[in-house]
Every structure is written in C-alpha cells, then in structure tokens.
Design an enzyme around this catalytic site. Structure first.
Site, short mmCIF file in Angstrom:
data_model
loop_
_atom_site.label_atom_id
_atom_site.label_comp_id
_atom_site.label_asym_id
_atom_site.label_seq_id
_atom_site.Cartn_x
_atom_site.Cartn_y
_atom_site.Cartn_z
N ASP A 179 2.00 -6.41 -19.94
CA ASP A 179 0.67 -6.99 -20.22
C ASP A 179 -0.04 -7.36 -18.92
O ASP A 179 0.53 -7.24 -17.83
CB ASP A 179 0.80 -8.21 -21.13
CG ASP A 179 1.41 -9.41 -20.42
OD1 ASP A 179 2.24 -9.22 -19.49
OD2 ASP A 179 1.05 -10.55 -20.76
N TRP A 206 9.28 -5.06 -10.41
CA TRP A 206 8.01 -5.63 -10.88
C TRP A 206 7.83 -5.28 -12.35
O TRP A 206 8.53 -4.40 -12.85
CB TRP A 206 6.83 -5.09 -10.03
CG TRP A 206 5.65 -6.01 -10.06
CD1 TRP A 206 4.47 -5.84 -10.71
CD2 TRP A 206 5.56 -7.28 -9.38
NE1 TRP A 206 3.65 -6.92 -10.49
CE2 TRP A 206 4.28 -7.82 -9.68
CE3 TRP A 206 6.42 -8.02 -8.57
CZ2 TRP A 206 3.87 -9.07 -9.20
CZ3 TRP A 206 6.00 -9.26 -8.09
CH2 TRP A 206 4.73 -9.76 -8.40
N GLU A 259 -6.46 -19.54 -7.72
CA GLU A 259 -6.13 -18.95 -9.02
C GLU A 259 -6.11 -20.02 -10.11
O GLU A 259 -6.65 -19.84 -11.20
CB GLU A 259 -4.75 -18.28 -8.93
CG GLU A 259 -4.29 -17.60 -10.20
CD GLU A 259 -2.87 -17.07 -10.05
OE1 GLU A 259 -1.92 -17.88 -9.98
OE2 GLU A 259 -2.71 -15.83 -9.99
N GLU A 269 1.69 -9.45 -16.50
CA GLU A 269 2.83 -8.80 -15.84
C GLU A 269 4.17 -9.36 -16.30
O GLU A 269 5.15 -9.33 -15.56
CB GLU A 269 2.72 -8.94 -14.31
CG GLU A 269 1.33 -8.69 -13.78
CD GLU A 269 1.24 -8.67 -12.27
OE1 GLU A 269 1.06 -7.57 -11.74
OE2 GLU A 269 1.37 -9.73 -11.65
N GLU A 270 4.22 -9.90 -17.49
CA GLU A 270 5.43 -10.58 -17.95
C GLU A 270 6.04 -9.97 -19.20
O GLU A 270 7.26 -10.01 -19.37
CB GLU A 270 5.11 -12.06 -18.25
CG GLU A 270 4.67 -12.82 -17.04
CD GLU A 270 4.15 -14.22 -17.37
OE1 GLU A 270 4.18 -15.09 -16.50
OE2 GLU A 270 3.69 -14.43 -18.51
C1 NOJ Z 1 3.88 -12.81 -10.83
C2 NOJ Z 1 2.86 -12.40 -11.83
O1 NOJ Z 1 1.76 -11.90 -11.20
C3 NOJ Z 1 2.52 -13.56 -12.71
O2 NOJ Z 1 1.56 -13.18 -13.64
C4 NOJ Z 1 3.75 -14.00 -13.40
O3 NOJ Z 1 3.49 -15.11 -14.21
C5 NOJ Z 1 4.81 -14.36 -12.38
N1 NOJ Z 1 5.04 -13.25 -11.49
C6 NOJ Z 1 6.10 -14.78 -13.06
O4 NOJ Z 1 6.62 -13.70 -13.81
C1 NOJ Z 2 -1.06 -12.76 -11.52
C2 NOJ Z 2 -1.81 -12.44 -12.75
O1 NOJ Z 2 -1.02 -12.79 -13.86
C3 NOJ Z 2 -2.17 -10.98 -12.80
O2 NOJ Z 2 -2.98 -10.75 -13.91
C4 NOJ Z 2 -2.90 -10.57 -11.56
O3 NOJ Z 2 -3.13 -9.19 -11.59
C5 NOJ Z 2 -2.13 -10.93 -10.32
N1 NOJ Z 2 -1.72 -12.31 -10.36
C6 NOJ Z 2 -2.95 -10.70 -9.06
O4 NOJ Z 2 -4.06 -11.53 -9.05
#
Ligand code: NOJ
Ligand code: NOJ
Length: 618
Positions: free
Chosen positions: A205, A146, A432, A208-209
């Site tokens: 960030d 992750w 979302e 999460e990327e």
């Molecule tokens: C899951 C993350 O929560 C989301 O923010 C991200 O865009 C995707 N993985 C792809 O990396």
């Molecule tokens: C993906 C989002 O990019 C991230 O900010 C969030 O924490 C997770 N989804 C869970 O909602």
C-alpha cells in the site's frame, strides 16, 4: 513576517473558543494560506535536482522525498511522492507559472531513465520493474529489503504526465505536439501497460506496510487508464488494453466499501487486523477528483455520499487518541488527523498532508456542488452533515439553504487548515508529522509531499471560493459505468525504453525471471542474501546483494527464496551470503554458475543448499 503575526494571534486567541476561531478564519486564514503557499512551492523546488538548494547530489529532474538523511533517511526519490508532486507542478504550470516547464521536462527525462533501471521488483522488459517504490537520487537501484512492489507509482506518474501531454496537444503547435507524441507518450504508455497487466496483482500500500489490494492504488489505476485511453485516442494509438481493463478496475473498486466506509486494504496477508479506516481513502477522493463529475459514489468523488460518510469516520477515529485533539471533542470541530488510528510509525502521529487532505476533499466537494447550485443529503452522509449542521435532514437543498450548508462545509474545511497551520513552526517548514502529544514537528523535515499537499489544498480552496479552475477534468464521464460482473483479467503488455525522452539507448533488454531456492538454516536475526557478478545481484558487493524471503521457511525445510530477472542468454556467477545479526557477512565456500536461457525461455527454479560456515547469534 506576516506568518509570524498570524501564528501569534492564533496562539493568543485559540483559548477563546468558537468566536475567536471564526474571527481568525474569516480575517486571517486566506492571508496565512497565501503566505504558506508561496513558501511551500519554493520549498518543493528546493528539493528537486540538480539545483535544489536542499538536495545537493540529486541529479536532474529527481524529486527528493525529503532532505533528511537520518532518522529517517528519506534522501531517495519515491515514485509516488514524485508523481503527486509533479501533478501539482503541472497544474500550477497550466495556471501560467511558465517557469515550471523545465522542471516538468527534467522529470520526464529522469522518469524515462528510471523506467529502464532494473531493480529488486524486476526489469522493464517484463514491466515488473516499474513497480519499484524508490530509488537513489542518482537514479540507481535501491537493493535493500523494502515493501515492494507498490503499484500506485506507474499510475500516478501517468496521470501527471498525461495532464502535461494534453496541454501540449491543446496548444496545437508542431513542436509541442511532437513533444507529446514522441517524448511523453512512450513513458506514459509503459506505465499504462503496467496497470493493464498488473492491476489485479497484490502489492504494498501507499504506506509501504501492507501487502494486499489498496483502495488508493486501485482508484488511481482506474483514473490513469481512463485518461490514458483518451490521450491515446488523440494520438491515434491502440487503447484496447486500457478500454478493456478500466471497467474491471472500477468494478473491483466497489468491493472495498463495507457499508460505512471504504476499507483501505483488502486481500491482505493472514494476521492483518485493522479497522481499515485510513487516510488512504481521503487521499483517493482528492487524487481522483474530477471537477466535471457529479457526486458519484462509484468514483468516490469528494462530494459523494460515500466519500463524505467515509470522511467523518476517518476524522472521528483520531478524536480521542491524540492528546492534542482532547479539547476538540465535539464532532463539529476540526481534529489533527494521521494515516490511520493504529499507526505506530514514530509512535503514530498526525501528518500535515493527511490533515490538509480533509480540507482539500471538502474544497473539491464544494466545487462540485457549486457547479449545480444544489446539494443532496442522503441517509448515507446524513451523519456527516448533522455533525456540522445539527438540524440537517435528508433532502435536496437549493437557494439560501444550499448556501448555508455549503458554507458550513467551507468553515469546517477551513478549520482543518487552521489546525495544520497552528502546528506549523513560524518558519513555515512542513515536516512529515507533528506530535500527537504537543504538536511539535516530527520525522522527516521539509517533506516534499507535505509542501505539495499544501499547494493543492490552497488551489482547491481558491477554486471553491472563486472562479479559479484548479484542475482540468480527467474525463471521468467516459469511465464511470460499473459493469454488472467484475472480471479479474489482465492484458500482457510490451515495455520499451523511452529513448527520445532520455532513456539510455540499448537499455531495457530482454530478461528471464529466475527463482533461486536455497536451503540454509538460520537463527532469528540472521538473513540470507544472493550476490553475484551482475548489477541485479550487486556486482559482488555484499552491501548491494539481493535480500531473500523466508516466507516459506519451516523446521522441515529451511527455505530462502529469491525471484530475480536476469539478462536473457547470459551466464551468471552467484553465491549466497549470510548477514549476521551484528551486520557481519559470511560467504559460501563454493562457486556457482547459472546459464540463463534465451529471450522468451523459462528457467526451472534453481535448487541449492548452503555450502559454507554456519552463523552464530552475537
Ligand atoms: C518506512 C515507510 O516509509 C513508512 O511508511 C513505514 O511506516 C515505516 N517504514 C515502518 O514500516
Ligand atoms: C513514508 C510514507 O508512508 C510513504 O507514503 C512515502 O512514500 C514515504 N514516506 C516517502 O515520503
């Protein structure tokens, strides 16, 4: 039913242009917002364990990100989503929703436990474990690969709990004061210590990327230390670490500004190329909004010239790329907005929480202008003002000129809420995302953060249009001075299980950070894991083993690495595992043992070479 009627009217009249839209805004929007707000708040509670109707299996106090278990699976609790949601619940509680208090107390307990759960980011004893972004809803570690660590979580959690603690102290009663000191503070203190120690280290960030430094993370870290210091002083505990680091963080925050907008991610890995235009920055201005602050650029307050200029750049970046924005080409109309224009997640769509954040920033700004009944247009935010009121020039406005500009901002903010509501299904459900092509709901259903964002937007609007005081000040006046020279320092913290708040006694024992290096030639699609006889290594369950990093892998040296905190003074049995491209495991044919040094000791990197079968692509 009222909602249904609203959407029918909106759909029927949206073709008739500006006049119809104005009519809807004035006559229908407040009612539609109240109806959706009630639904949103209930939907948030439905996603919280143990009694939330949508999340069977989530234990007490766990705020689930979404009930969705596949495509995508969001049945986890994220520290960020949970903390932002809890801040909303605390603010609602402060407004008299006394029935929310058990949710706050359950959250505190769940977080006290989670702080002690060692995980792939680390353990409590070093603080590193606090940067773990997400956990299973039964409060256990999530072991798979992750984007970690994410360093906004501890700061956001501290902010939610500090707001509650200050209420407890303000009531002045013995048992409330004790709750603040004995239960809330120990959890908050771990989080503040984490910020003071790790704010200057890179991490992932909020999306999460991206690994690097994130504007949102830096800003919420600054806020947490400033208000944490104030709370610490009330409780008569040492706040020296927070007082020394908060100015350094604020200094660093200034470096994200590029003259036109705040660049969301800096110090990124090589190869990262994006404009840096990102909802990250709009979410920053609402997460650090202080109703008692002025239009301060350094603090990126909602009404500041920089934050307004940034808002325009952000919104405009979505005007031509989303099909559903095609009829909103004029810069004076609202647009559906997403995370960032280059986004490809689910093909890159507008999100409810980011569209609502645009409105919320402006509602927050209006509260700040209302406090002084004037508004200054500067060269920095002139383009923003001219986009909603074309004849605007640089200067300070008061009286009826002030009211006209303020109301233009209000109408503009309202039009973003109208966009979000237009693409909300009749049930009121907020997923979302909504499709860039046709506005239908996409990705995780019933996203807790989407609902929370609706409730905070509604509170901000109420505060902008009445004498409702949505959120208390976080005391930014004591932390708004930018030092002349930025210092990249750090204060080593101590981390203690918050036992009185619910952390398991005896948890959080001393750990030693160990690096494992193994030479293992792999084909593309094959990965190496580290398994073993401790919980950190998955207790011999290959599905729970630790994923390795191939970042330094080369033709000369096929290096896979693992960094893991292991209990001091323990003996650990371990092995490496190959995970094939078809999901099959191949195991080593040798047994390995490591004697972990005592507390405070150092372990030289463990150097191994794979012993066992070699994989083949399927
Ligand atoms: C899951 C993350 O929560 C989301 O923010 C991200 O865009 C995707 N993985 C792809 O990396
Ligand atoms: C993906 C989002 O990019 C991230 O900010 C969030 O924490 C997770 N989804 C869970 O909602």
């Amino acid at each position: 039913m009222r909602m249904r009627a609203f959407f029918a009217v909106l759909a029927a009249t949206s073709l008739h242009g500006a006049v119809a839209r104005l009519f809807i805004r004035q006559d229908y929007l407040p009612g539609a917002i109240e109806a959706e707000n009630t639904f949103a708040l209930r939907s948030v509670l439905n996603n919280i364990g143990p009694n939330g109707s949508q999340v069977p299996g989530a234990v007490t106090g766990v705020i689930v990100a979404s009930p969705s278990t596949e495509d995508p699976n969001y049945f986890f609790t994220w520290s960020r989503d949970a903390a932002l949601t809890m801040k909303m619940l605390v603010d609602e509680f402060l407004h008299g929703k006394t029935e929310l208090r058990p949710y706050i107390q359950d959250y505190l307990k769940a977080q006290a436990i989670l702080q002690t759960v060692s995980n792939p980011s680390g353990a409590l004893s070093s603080g590193r474990g606090l940067g773990e972004p997400k956990y299973y809803c039964n409060l256990t570690r999530y072991n798979d690969a992750w984007g970690r660590p994410q360093r906004d979580g501890p700061a956001l959690r501290a902010t939610a709990l500090i707001t509650y603690a200050r209420w407890l102290l303000a009531t002045g009663e013995g048992s409330d004061a004790n709750e603040a000191k004995e239960k809330v503070w120990p959890v908050v203190q771990n989080d503040l210590n984490y910020v003071a120690q790790y704010w200057n280290s890179t991490g992932f960030d909020l999306w999460e990327e991206v690994s690097g430094s994130s504007f949102f993370t830096t800003a919420v870290q600054h806020r947490a230390l400033v208000e944490g210091s104030a709370l610490g002083k009330e409780l008569d505990v040492s706040t020296a670490a927070y007082d020394s680091q908060a100015p350094n963080i604020l200094c660093f925050l200034q470096t994200y500004w590029n003259g036109q907008y705040a660049v969301a991610n800096i110090n990124t890995q090589s190869g990262f190329s994006r404009t840096g235009i990102d909802a990250n920055t709009v979410l920053t201005s609402i997460a650090t909004f202080d109703p008692e602050a002025s239009c301060d650029d350094a603090l990126f307050q909602p009404c500041s010239p920089r934050a307004l200029a940034n808002l325009k750049v952000y919104v405009d970046s979505f005007r031509t790329i989303y099909t559903i924005n095609r009829n909103t080409s004029s810069n004076s109309s609202a647009a559906a907005t997403g995370r960032y224009p280059e986004d490809v997640y689910f093909n890159g769509n507008p999100w409810y929480l980011t569209t609502l954040a645009v409105a919320e920033q402006l509602y927050d700004a209006i509260q700040q202008w209302n406090t002084v009944s004037t508004l200054t247009v500067s060269p920095v935010d002139l383009a923003f003002w001219q986009s909603i009121s074309p004849s605007t020039t640089v200067g300070t406005y008061s009286g009826s000129d002030f009211i006209a500009l303020r109301d233009a901002a209000l109408a503009y903010a309202d039009s973003f809420v109208a966009v979000a509501l237009k693409y909300t299904p009749p049930s009121g459900a907020l997923a979302e995302q909504y499709s860039r092509e046709n506005g239908t709901a996409l990705s995780a259903r019933d996203l807790t953060w989407s609902y929370a964002s609706f409730v905070t937007m509604r509170g901000a609007r109420l505060a902008a249009t009445s004498d409702y005081a949505q959120v208390p000040s976080w005391g930014s006046a004591s932390g708004n001075e930018v030092p002349a020279v930025c210092e990249a320092s750090s204060v080593q913290g101590t981390y203690t299980p918050a036992v009185d708040a619910g952390a398991p006694p005896g948890s959080g024992g001393c750990t030693v950070l160990v690096t494992f290096n193994v030479n293992a030639s792999t084909y593309y699609g094959e990965n190496i894991y580290l398994g073993g006889n401790t919980i950190e290594l998955g207790n011999w369950n290959p599905a729970e083993a630790l994923p390795g990093s191939a970042i330094a892998y080369s033709a000369e040296r096929p290096l896979w690495s693992f960094v893991v905190e292991l209990p001091a003074n323990s003996t650990v049995q371990y092995n490496y595992i190959r995970k094939e491209d078809n999901g099959e495991y191949l195991f080593e044919t040798t047994n390995r043992t490591l004697a972990v040094p005592p507390c405070g000791g150092n372990n030289a990197p463990v150097e191994d070479a794979w012993v066992g079968p070699v994989g083949t692509p399927s």
